[in-house]
Design an enzyme around this catalytic site. Sequence first.
Site, PDB file in Angstrom:
ATOM      1  N   ASP A  73      41.976  45.614  43.374  1.00  0.00           N
ATOM      2  CA  ASP A  73      41.057  44.642  42.768  1.00  0.00           C
ATOM      3  C   ASP A  73      41.006  44.805  41.247  1.00  0.00           C
ATOM      4  O   ASP A  73      41.684  45.652  40.665  1.00  0.00           O
ATOM      5  CB  ASP A  73      39.673  44.800  43.397  1.00  0.00           C
ATOM      6  N   GLU A  88      43.739  40.024  41.077  1.00  0.00           N
ATOM      7  CA  GLU A  88      43.028  39.829  39.807  1.00  0.00           C
ATOM      8  C   GLU A  88      42.647  38.354  39.626  1.00  0.00           C
ATOM      9  O   GLU A  88      42.359  37.921  38.515  1.00  0.00           O
ATOM     10  CB  GLU A  88      43.822  40.395  38.624  1.00  0.00           C
ATOM     11  N   TRP A  89      42.616  37.622  40.745  1.00  0.00           N
ATOM     12  CA  TRP A  89      42.034  36.276  40.829  1.00  0.00           C
ATOM     13  C   TRP A  89      42.779  35.229  39.999  1.00  0.00           C
ATOM     14  O   TRP A  89      42.214  34.199  39.642  1.00  0.00           O
ATOM     15  CB  TRP A  89      40.553  36.303  40.437  1.00  0.00           C
ATOM     16  N   GLY A  90      44.047  35.487  39.696  1.00  0.00           N
ATOM     17  CA  GLY A  90      44.820  34.519  38.932  1.00  0.00           C
ATOM     18  C   GLY A  90      44.467  34.458  37.463  1.00  0.00           C
ATOM     19  O   GLY A  90      44.908  33.547  36.748  1.00  0.00           O
ATOM     20  N   ASP A 107      37.336  34.146  44.378  1.00  0.00           N
ATOM     21  CA  ASP A 107      37.041  34.376  45.785  1.00  0.00           C
ATOM     22  C   ASP A 107      36.713  33.087  46.536  1.00  0.00           C
ATOM     23  O   ASP A 107      35.962  32.233  46.044  1.00  0.00           O
ATOM     24  CB  ASP A 107      35.856  35.333  45.918  1.00  0.00           C
TER      25      ASP A 107
END
Length: 394
Positions: free
Chosen positions: A109, A142-144, A164
Amino acid sequence: MTDINEDIIKETVDALVDLGLADVGYVYVNIDDGWHGERDEQGFVHPDPAKFPSGMKAIGEYIHSKGLKFGIYSDAGNFTCNCYTGSRGHEYQDALTYAGWEVDYVKYDWCFTTGINPKEAYSLMRNAITKAGRPMVFSICEWGMSKPWEWAGDVGHSWRTTHDIGPAFLPVPVSYNAEGKRNWRPQSVLEIIEQTAPLREYAGPGHWNDPDMLEVGNKITVDGIEYSMTLSEDRAHFTMWCMMAAPLILGNDLRDISEETLAIIKNREVIAIDQDPLGVQGLCLKKEGDLQYWFKPLVNGDWAFCILNAGESDAALDIDWASLEVDDALSGRKTSFSSVNYSVRDLWNPDAPVTNTLKKGTGRLKNQYVINTRQTVVPSHDVVTYRLTPVEKN
């Protein structure tokens, strides 16, 4: 969330097997945030002794004894997203620890990472895993934020393309707290599809766009409002993740699951679209109003064809195949509706009295093809999904 312990993990493992989910390909059991305890004097991390008194090695052995694979979670920062022990500065120690526990999958994460370069941080953990000597799937989360699809192909096996997800088909309204700060909200299925669809060129065998876990059968409360999806929305969500060749990661509680949810996530023929060895992410060929027309090239000249209805009303239409010819430069594959007959299988209604082949029609367009004479109805917030297989040439 973080309310986990070894009993919950074992119960989930048992459910995965007993429900037949392992038989259709769900083989990783991934323990997410909340397992960490403290580091010892040498800097090696240990699980929370209250949650996991038997230790992670024992959990891994239990998972492996069922023929499944063991996944773990950490963070590139000093802390995880829920403020447990992160891996920053201990990457090689943690990778060595995971190898000792016989871990097969690492989700990494991106919380508490101010001032850290993502490519360097993820490359560091990749190197640590390689050095540890045990093959592990490396999931970049890393959520893009730094466009990982542009650099992560040789760093990890998958990378998140968005923030998320939540069990919401339509966008969740933005809200603010008393200080005027924007509250967290999950991203919806439609938002994530919109963001992930253009990234198909970066996906392929061994390196996948990850639009986050599946929310089929889930629910969440945001700002006092409970969100969940209808069966139609769950079916559309699952199908589109398969059309996008996404990792299929169940996010619901398997110990309390409905037969309707189970039927969706166990559909072998739709799963086969996701897991097709050609490894090509699907293409959104065109949009017409609330309808999206998707094609995914499959092995042996087959195609997956899906119509997604994002609108509030059912859509009735005759499929004009002449307008749907595909020439996909990415895969080098083309459809041939003008010269090849295709068998047609409705993957969500395989026993329905529909057609068996696409045949040249007698409509107003010279090359119009219809599925016999049946008008297709795509329900609101739902999909129709076909597998097309070439059967003969004219």
